[in-house]
Every structure is written in structure tokens, then in C-alpha cells.
Enzyme design. Structure first.
Site, PDB file in Angstrom:
ATOM      1  N   ASN A 651       8.947 -33.536   7.480  1.00  0.00           N
ATOM      2  CA  ASN A 651       8.752 -32.924   8.545  1.00  0.00           C
ATOM      3  C   ASN A 651       7.219 -32.527   8.748  1.00  0.00           C
ATOM      4  OD1 ASN A 651      11.626 -31.582   9.591  1.00  0.00           O
ATOM      5  ND2 ASN A 651      11.649 -31.604   7.436  1.00  0.00           N
ATOM      6  N   GLU A 683       9.161 -36.446  10.996  1.00  0.00           N
ATOM      7  CA  GLU A 683       9.923 -35.493  11.987  1.00  0.00           C
ATOM      8  C   GLU A 683       9.211 -34.500  12.788  1.00  0.00           C
ATOM      9  OE1 GLU A 683      13.656 -34.059  10.126  1.00  0.00           O
ATOM     10  OE2 GLU A 683      14.254 -36.098   9.493  1.00  0.00           O
ATOM     11  N   ASP A 713      13.200 -33.875  16.051  1.00  0.00           N
ATOM     12  CA  ASP A 713      14.003 -32.994  15.434  1.00  0.00           C
ATOM     13  C   ASP A 713      14.417 -31.704  16.291  1.00  0.00           C
ATOM     14  OD1 ASP A 713      15.354 -32.148  13.115  1.00  0.00           O
ATOM     15  OD2 ASP A 713      13.602 -31.172  12.279  1.00  0.00           O
ATOM     16  N   GLU A 770      22.714 -33.151  12.505  1.00  0.00           N
ATOM     17  CA  GLU A 770      22.527 -32.422  11.130  1.00  0.00           C
ATOM     18  C   GLU A 770      23.376 -31.475  10.797  1.00  0.00           C
ATOM     19  OE1 GLU A 770      17.809 -31.851  10.696  1.00  0.00           O
ATOM     20  OE2 GLU A 770      18.523 -31.182  12.414  1.00  0.00           O
TER      21      GLU A 770
END
Length: 815
Positions: A651, A683, A713, A770
Site C-alpha cells: 500500500n 496499491e 484499492d 477483499e
């Protein structure tokens, strides 16, 4: 008359007559020369020069007389009485000294003439005393008329000689004095009849031989005095010449300096005035003249008194009543008294024509003073402009931070002495950066100026508005009742929440407002400003509130965040962070496609802290960039060491994405760790891209060019802008976990997931879901054609056990 001439020619030896004339001339010259030296000398030297001059002329008169007696041929040998002869010498010296002193000390021509006349009397007295010194029998016959003529001639010619000598005509003076001595002597000799006289010797007398020796000696002395006077005259002439040359040089220099001074004072910018010790104006230059005339004062001001000039130049403060007149005169008298005490007075005054003039009065040694007058209008206006700039925001022209701090300090002082309260109000515009990014800074500046005008319009006493910088404003309100404060805040809200017309577009403005009240919310400037900011941030965080008042728990919350920020920096220094990995699998084949790298922090004394709690604090305190770099480097190093090469997803925060340094960081980490770029996926959230879309997309394109994958994301929770997907070819779309919670039984959630999956297929971009925690959720994803999934059902975040992963793989290979 013929008898006198016959006596002079027949009874005198012409050689001795000529000698007498020469001695007389030398003595006369010495006398007038030494007289001039005596006149110039002062003190003791004045007396000495008078004595020397008296001695020279006395000796000369005496020598002339007795040389003349030697020239006389009465028919028998002359003898002289010693005492009377000596007395005649003393008489000549003494009376001549009196006459010389009178002339040397006199101040007028009459005094000079009188001194010369006294010397003439000395000649007569000496002569007749010398005649009385003759030792002979019989009686001398006298012609009284001739006697009177001799005395008058001596006095008249002596007086004229001194007048001529004292006025610079040295030779004329010497000749007149010579004539006085000779005329008196020979006229007096012509008045005497020696026909009835015969030689007589009574003892104690001196004969002509001895007298000749004495006369010769005295003549030498006279000659010496004359020679000395000549030397003195020459020295005096040279000194006078040098003095004259020096005076001429000084005069030329003075004229030059005077011309330069006149030129300088005439063309200098300042007015210049000179006042004497009585306060009257004695000199002023042209600029001062122009200034005086501009105030309606005539040219006759020269010589006027300072009091009158000062009253006339009072300008805007000119007195109009008797009382004001008296008060003004008293102030001026005090000013003059201060200058007399040696004080320098410096003040400004505004004249009738609007000019601002600086007056400076400086005392001088004689009790007067010099006044300079300087037009400082431009300087004062420049200083006022500089002062305005120092305390006003250059863009909006309202008060700036420095001025607001001064106003706040003044409010603290006032409130401390009275029962008034006041509030500090912090204002931060909402989405102002979007206005600058979308429409440009010119539009942003117009919005700021319009809001500043609205905020500052209609301010009442005790109300202050300032721009602190950027899109931050602050206000201050003195109040005695909460109703007054609420009214002020309502006016601020009305000014901020409005439509603003710019040259380009109409903008709807809004803001977040925080309020801190003295003394409940703080007793000093720093505390009040800080607490107002805390309240403002609370208002910004709560979308349904415009204005938020400070509460104690805000300070506690801020304190906790500061403590957490400190511990975050400590964790960076002590390697206090760790990484865990959550598996990502193919929905269709259940094959592992990669791992998402997740950051974990066990905070000393607090245990495990959720990234949702500490990541915002890290972004706020600036630690997020260092933390993100550590995560990227550690994750890549670990992935490069795995026996099975798997893709990792890391991330990237919005703060990192806003810095061009991210490009170099990714390149350096890949080079350092040796990880293949194809095994790294970054991400990013759409929110972090929207903050500065152009910059973010530029950075992502540079990273993608290295071969690194880019995933968007939390799709569906932010702006979900199709333009963002169109602008950048993402390698993966990740559906936020919030849509998976009810996807197995909520048709709306299922419809949203179905739409995102359809969007991914249309763009040929794989989609990962997710938060998959149940088999039903996974089945929905399989039916709808989702590419990948991750969640507790597929694997919890943790360390990777490569033995458990490799053994099944080996078993499949053996079969």
C-alpha cells in the site's frame, strides 16, 4: 632773519653740523621704528619696547645737541658741567619715554600728535638744560621770540612726525622728527648771544675732548639702536608680508568656502535656519525661505523671533482661540528653554498644504541654535505603507498573522483588567485546494479576496478578522454575553457559506470553524490558538457541523495523537514495526496469486495498534514517508529471498503519492533488493489520486514504466470516477470489503459488486475482492466471474510458512 643765517654759517663748523644731522636722522628713524613695535606689543614687551624707543631717541637728541655744540665756534673753548650734562641726558630719555608711551597707547590721531609734542618738549628741555651746563663767564643774551619759536617748532614737528610714523609713513616720520630736533636746536642756538661770555674754569667740568668721546660713544649706541630697528623693521616687513599673504590666502579660502557654503545651503534639500541666543532668526537658506513663504510669512521674517515663526508654522494645529494661543506659546517657551539647556529637539509637524515636515533644533556654543527643516512627506508615507504591509495581508488587505497576534495579546491584557471575555475563532476553507487545482490560482486569489471582504465588512468594535496564510483565517471577538458571540459567528458563517462570482466560474464556498473562549479554554495566546484549531479540525471531520466549540476531550485526543506520533518516530529508530502477509487467491482455481503486505505495530505499553489508528497520525506528523519506505524496502527484501517467487502488494499512502521522491525510492529499492519489478504491485486509493490528480498520475506512469503493477484499492468507497480509470491503465481493481459483508444476501450489494466486475471485464482489468469471510461470499464471486479474492476464509494475515506450502507442491510433483 639774516642775523640767524649769518650766525649759523659763520659760527658753526659745517662738518659737525652734517654729523649732527646724520646722528639725528638715525636716532629719529630708530625712534619711529621702535615706536611701531611698542604699539603692536602687549604686556611686558610693550613696556620694554617703549623703554628701548625712549633710550634711542633720548640718546639721539642728546648726541645731536652736543655734536651741534661741538660745531659751535663762540671764540673760546667750551667746558661743561658734569652733573647738568648727565641731567640733560636723563631728561631727554625720561620725557621722551612719556611721549612715546602716550603715542603707543593712544587710540586716536590726537593721542599720537600729543605724544610727539611731548617728545618735542623733551628736545627743548634737554637743549636748554645742556646750555645751562656750559661753564663760562659773562651772561648769554637771549632772544625770547626765537626761544618760543624753537619750542613750538619742536612740538609741532614732533607731533607731526609721530602721526606720520604711526600711520605707516616711516621715512616721513623720521625726517619730520629729525627736522624737529635740528630746527629746535639751531633755532635755540640762534636765540643765544655769546658775545658777552668768556671762558671760565671752576673745576669738576668736562672739556670738549671728553665730551667728544662721550658723544661718539652715544652716537655708536644710537647707530646700534638704529641698525637694530632696521633689522626689526625688515623682520617686521617680512612677517607683515607673510601675514598679508596668509591673510590673502585665508581670505581667498574664506571666499571659496563662503561661495561653496552659499551654493550648498542654497541647493540643499533641507531648510537651514540659525537663531541667536535671544531666539531671533539671523540666517536661513533658500529652502527655508520657500517654506516660510509657503506659510504666508513675508521676507521680513529674517530677524523675527522663533516664537512668532513657530506659531505661524503650526500648520493643522494652529491655535484658533486665546486659550489655545496661550497654550501654544507656553509649549514654545518650554521648547526654547529645553534648547537653552543643551537638549536636541526633534519633532514632526503637518503643514497647511499637507506636507509632513521634520524640525530638528540643535544647540550651539553661543547659546543659539541651528534648525534643520526636512520635508519627510514621502518618507512618512513610505513608512506608513511599509507598516501597513507589515501588518496586512498583501493579497486580501486585511490583518495578517503578526497583527492578529498583537490584537490577541491586547485582548488578553484588556480581559485581564476587565470582566470581558473574548473568543478566538479559527477558520479553514473547505476544498480550497480543489479550486486552485481545477480553476487555477487566479480564481483562488479572487475567492480569497472576496471572502476577506465579506468577513471584514461590518465589523463592530472589539471584532477582528485576519488571514493567517493560505486558506486559513482567524477572528477575535470581545463579548460580555454569549448572544453577542453567537451573532458574530453567525455573521462569519453567512460570509463564508456563499456563492462567489469570479472571472471564470461561480464557486460555492464553505469552511470549518473552531471556537475557543477565554479564559475557560486557555489563558494565553498559544493555548487559545491551539484549542481553536482543535475545534476547527473536529468541525472539518464531522461533515454535519459547520462550527465546533472547543471541548476538553479534544485536547486529550490531541495529546494522545502527539504521544502516538512520538512513539511512531521511536519505532522507526528502534525497528519497532513488523510485516505480515495476507494471501491472495484465484477464485476459479484456488491458486495463490500473491500476498498483500500489511504493517503491524506493537506499541510499548499499549499492545497492537490498528493501522487505521496510527496511519493517519503518521501522515499528520510526517512519519508516513519514512514508514512507507521501510515497508517497501523490507517487503521487497523478504520477497526476493522467498524460495517461491510470489507477487507482493504494498500500500502507498496519499502523502507518498504526492512526492516525486516515490519514483526514485521504488527504483532504488528494486535495485538494492534485486526483486523483479513484475513481482511488485503498488496499491493506491482513488482519494489519494484525486488530491493532486495530475501529479499522482505522472508518478504512477513513471513507476509503471519500470514494470511495476498498479492497483486501485478500496474501489467503490471514494469518488469511483470512471475518468480516473480512463486516465490511467490500472493493472487491478480491488473491491472494498464493505461491499462483501452482505453480498450473499443483499441484492443491492450484489448489484454493486456485479457492476464493478462488469466494469473490470469491459476494461480488461482483473478485479480482486477483499474481506471474503464465508463460503457463500466466495460462491457469489465465483458465479459473477471475479478474478481474485482475499480474506479470512482464504487465509489470515501472518508470517508465511514455506514448508507447509512447499510439501503439498512436492507431493503433486511426485504423483
Amino acid at each position: 632773519m639774516f642775523a640767524f643765517v649769518d650766525f649759523f654759517l659763520q659760527q658753526h663748523d659745517p662738518r659737525f653740523v652734517g654729523l649732527a644731522a646724520i646722528v639725528c636722522l638715525v636716532a629719529a628713524y630708530a625712534c619711529v621704528s621702535l615706536l611701531r613695535h611698542a604699539r603692536r606689543a602687549t604686556g611686558r614687551m610693550h613696556v620694554i619696547w617703549i623703554g628701548v624707543a625712549a633710550l634711542a631717541v633720548g640718546l639721539g637728541i642728546w648726541a645731536t645737541h652736543f655734536i651741534g655744540m661741538l660745531a659751535l665756534r663762540p671764540g673760546f673753548t667750551l667746558s661743561y658741567d658734569l652733573l647738568l650734562t648727565g641731567a640733560s641726558l636723563l631728561i631727554a630719555i625720561g620725557i621722551c619715554g612719556v611721549g612715546i608711551a602716550m603715542a603707543a597707547r593712544g587710540q586716536s590721531v590726537a593721542d599720537q600728535f600729543l605724544g610727539g609734542a611731548v617728545v618735542g618738549i623733551a628736545i627743548s628741555c634737554m637743549h636748554y638744560t645742556g646750555i645751562a651746563a656750559l661753564v663760562m663767564g659773562g651772561a648769554i643774551g637771549w632772544n625770547t621770540g626765537m626761544i618760543a619759536l624753537s619750542v613750538i617748532a619742536g612740538m609741532l614737528l614732533g607731533g607731526l612726525s609721530f602721526v606720520a610714523a604711526m600711520n605707516g609713513r616711516m621715512l616721513t616720520g623720521a625726517l619730520l622728527l629729525t627736522l624737529a630736533i635740528c630746527a629746535m636746536h639751531f633755532t635755540a642756538m640762534g636765540a643765544a648771544d655769546f658775545s658777552r661770555c668768556f671762558p671760565l674754569s671752576a673745576g669738576g667740568e668736562i672739556n670738549s675732548g671728553w665730551l667728544s668721546g662721550g658723544v661718539a660713544l652715544i652716537s655708536l649706541l644710537v647707530l646700534g639702536a638704529a641698525f637694530g630697528s632696521v633689522l626689526l623693521d625688515e623682520a617686521d616687513r617680512r612677517r607683515t608680508q607673510r601675514e598679508k599673504e596668509r591673510q590673502e590666502a585665508d581670505a581667498a579660502r574664506i571666499n571659496e568656502v563662503t561661495s561653496l557654503l552659499e551654493l550648498a545651503t542654497t541647493h540643499m534639500a533641507q531648510g537651514l535656519c540659525l537663531f541667536d541666543n535671544t531666539g531671533h532668526l539671523r540666517f536661513h537658506n533658500q529652502p527655508a525661505t520657500d517654506l516660510i513663504r509657503a506659510q504666508g510669512i513675508g521676507d521680513d521674517a529674517v530677524g523675527g523671533h522663533f516664537r512668532d515663526l513657530s506659531l505661524a508654522m503650526q500648520g493643522a494645529s494652529r491655535p484658533n482661540t486665546t486659550a489655545e494661543q496661550q497654550e501654544a506659546e507656553t509649549r514654545i517657551d518650554e521648547l526654547i528653554a529645553g534648547i537653552a539647556r543643551g537638549e536636541v529637539k526633534d519633532y514632526l509637524r503637518t503643514l497647511d498644504d499637507g506636507r509632513i515636515v521634520r524640525f530638528v533644533h540643535r544647540p550651539i556654543a553661543d547659546g543659539g541654535w541651528v534648525t534643520t527643516i526636512d520635508d519627510v512627506t514621502d518618507e512618512q508615507r513610505s513608512q506608513a505603507a511599509i507598516s501597513h504591509l507589515a501588518y496586512h495581508d498583501p493579497l486580501t488587505n486585511i490583518l495578517n498573522r503578526a497583527a492578529f497576534n498583537e490584537q490577541l495579546d491586547h485582548a488578553l491584557h484588556t480581559a485581564g483588567e476587565t470582566d470581558q471575555n473574548f473568543a478566538v475563532i479559527a477558520v479553514d476553507l473547505d476544498r480550497f485546494k480543489e479550486i486552485n487545482d481545477t480553476y487555477g490560482h487566479q480564481v483562488g486569489d479572487q475567492v480569497l479576496k472576496a471572502l476577506a471582504t465579506r468577513l471584514s465588512t461590518g465589523l463592530k468594535e472589539g471584532e477582528v478578522v485576519a488571514r493567517l496564510g493560505g486558506d486559513e483565517f482567524a477572528a477575535l471577538k470581545m463579548f460580555t454575553s454569549m448572544d453577542a458571540l453567537r451573532d458574530f459567528i453567525a455573521r462569519i458563517e453567512s460570509a463564508l457559506f456563499t456563492r462567489i462570482e469570479t472571472d471564470v466560474v461561480t464557486v460555492n464556498s464553505s469552511a470549518s470553524i473552531g471556537v475557543a473562549i477565554f479564559p475557560e479554554d486557555g489563558g494565553d495566546r498559544s493555548r487559545l490558538l491551539n484549542n481553536a484549531d482543535l475545534a476547527m479540525y473536529r468541525a472539518k471531520a464531522e461533515f454535519d457541523r459547520r462550527t465546533c466549540y472547543y471541548e476538553h476531550d479534544m485536547d486529550e485526543h490531541a495529546r494522545q495523537r502527539r504521544a502516538m506520533a512520538k512513539d511512531l518516530w521511536t519505532a522507526l529508530e528502534t525497528n519497532g514495526f513488523s510485516l505480515v502477509y495476507q494471501v491472495q487467491k484465484s477464485v476459479a482455481t484456488d491458486e495463490i496469486t500473491g500476498y498483500e503486505v500489511l504493517l503491524r505495530w506493537s506499541r510499548p505499553g499499549h499492545g497492537m495498534v490498528s493501522p487505521a489508528d496510527f496511519i493517519p497520525v503518521a501522515e499528520e506528523c510526517g512519519a508516513i514517508t519514512a514508514i512507507g519506505t521501510w515497508v517497501l524496502r523490507t517487503a521487497c527484501r523478504n520477497a526476493a529471498s522467498w524460495p517461491e517467487k510470489r507477487k507482493i502488494a504494498v500500500n502507498v499512502s496519499g502523502v507518498q503519492l504526492g512526492s516525486l521522491d516515490l519514483i526514485d525510492t521504488v527504483r532504488d529499492v528494486l535495485t538494492e533488493t534485486g526483486l523483479s519489478p513484475s513481482l511488485l504491485e503498488l496499491e493506491v486509493t482513488e482519494t489519494s489520486i484525486i488530491a493532486d490528480k495530475q501529479r499522482a498520475l505522472h508518478i504512477l506512469r513513471q513507476i509503471k514504466a519500470m514494470g511495476v503493477s498498479i492497483a486501485i484499492d478500496d474501489f467503490g468507497t471514494g469518488y469511483s470516477s470512471l475518468d480516473t480509470l480512463r486516465s490511467f491503465p490500472f493493472d487491478k481493481i480491488k473491491i472494498d470489503r464493505s461491499f462483501m459483508t452482505e453480498v450473499d444476501h443483499d441484492e443491492q450489494s450484489k448489484a454493486i459488486v456485479r457492476a464493478i466486475l462488469a466494469l473490470g471485464r469491459s476494461l480488461s482489468v482483473p478485479v480482486l475482492a477483499e474481506g471474503v469471510e464465508t463460503c457463500a461470499q466466495l460462491e457469489v464471486l465465483r458465479v459473477e466471474g471475479c478474478s481474485e479474492a482475499q480474506g479470512f476464509l482464504l487465509g489470515r494475515p501472518g508470517e508465511i510458512d514455506w514448508e507447509d506450502l512447499i510439501e503439498p507442491m512436492l507431493g503433486q510433483m511426485v504423483v
